[in-house]
Design a protein around this motif. Structure first.
Motif, PDB file in Angstrom:
ATOM      1  N   GLU A   8     -65.864 -31.823 -16.696  1.00 30.78           N
ATOM      2  CA  GLU A   8     -64.856 -31.121 -17.488  1.00 30.78           C
ATOM      3  C   GLU A   8     -63.975 -32.150 -18.189  1.00 30.78           C
ATOM      4  N   THR A   9     -63.310 -31.745 -19.247  1.00 24.94           N
ATOM      5  CA  THR A   9     -62.443 -32.637 -20.009  1.00 24.94           C
ATOM      6  C   THR A   9     -61.378 -33.266 -19.123  1.00 24.94           C
ATOM      7  N   CYS A  10     -60.807 -32.486 -18.229  1.00 27.95           N
ATOM      8  CA  CYS A  10     -59.755 -33.017 -17.356  1.00 27.95           C
ATOM      9  C   CYS A  10     -60.308 -34.099 -16.430  1.00 27.95           C
ATOM     10  N   CYS A  11     -61.540 -33.924 -15.953  1.00 31.01           N
ATOM     11  CA  CYS A  11     -62.153 -34.915 -15.067  1.00 31.01           C
ATOM     12  C   CYS A  11     -62.562 -36.161 -15.835  1.00 31.01           C
ATOM     13  N   ARG A  12     -62.985 -35.994 -17.088  1.00 26.66           N
ATOM     14  CA  ARG A  12     -63.284 -37.156 -17.930  1.00 26.66           C
ATOM     15  C   ARG A  12     -62.017 -37.969 -18.137  1.00 26.66           C
ATOM     16  N   SER A  13     -60.902 -37.301 -18.339  1.00 24.93           N
ATOM     17  CA  SER A  13     -59.624 -37.994 -18.504  1.00 24.93           C
ATOM     18  C   SER A  13     -59.225 -38.713 -17.223  1.00 24.93           C
ATOM     19  N   ALA A  14     -59.428 -38.076 -16.091  1.00 25.50           N
ATOM     20  CA  ALA A  14     -59.102 -38.708 -14.805  1.00 25.50           C
ATOM     21  C   ALA A  14     -59.983 -39.933 -14.579  1.00 25.50           C
ATOM     22  N   LEU A  15     -61.255 -39.845 -14.939  1.00 26.64           N
ATOM     23  CA  LEU A  15     -62.160 -40.984 -14.813  1.00 26.64           C
ATOM     24  C   LEU A  15     -61.676 -42.132 -15.699  1.00 26.64           C
ATOM     25  N   HIS A  16     -61.256 -41.818 -16.903  1.00 30.29           N
ATOM     26  CA  HIS A  16     -60.746 -42.848 -17.810  1.00 30.29           C
ATOM     27  C   HIS A  16     -59.475 -43.490 -17.237  1.00 30.29           C
ATOM     28  N   ARG A  17     -58.589 -42.678 -16.684  1.00 32.80           N
ATOM     29  CA  ARG A  17     -57.363 -43.235 -16.093  1.00 32.80           C
ATOM     30  C   ARG A  17     -57.685 -44.180 -14.939  1.00 32.80           C
ATOM     31  N   LEU A  18     -58.747 -43.886 -14.195  1.00 35.75           N
ATOM     32  CA  LEU A  18     -59.146 -44.787 -13.108  1.00 35.75           C
ATOM     33  C   LEU A  18     -59.542 -46.161 -13.645  1.00 35.75           C
TER      34      LEU A  18
END
Length: 74
Positions: A8-18
């Motif tokens: 999901e878009t939110c999880c892609r963003s969380a992965l990027h923040r990591l």
């Protein structure tokens, strides 16, 4: 053929923040906590003994493929 689970878009963003926080990791309990747990369940992140989430090697590959759109060289 695409055979990886959809992020999901939110999880892609969380992965990027990591990737942005590096070895410091992201603490549990933030708004993206459910995504961090989902990423950990998928093996793309791991939760350390300090309860902070960090990206894994498979997470870096997925980030490069899906978010940075890095082309694979055969």
């Amino acid at each position: 053929m695409w055979n990886e689970p959809y992020l999901e878009t939110c999880c892609r963003s969380a992965l990027h923040r990591l990737t942005l926080v590096g070895r410091l990791g992201r603490p549990d309990g933030l708004k993206d906590g459910p995504c961090l747990h989902r990423l950990a369940d998928m093996g793309l992140a791991e939760q350390g003994t300090d309860s902070r989430f960090r990206i894994t090697a498979p997470g870096r590959v997925r980030h490069a493929d899906e978010i940075l759109k890095v082309k694979k060289v055969a």
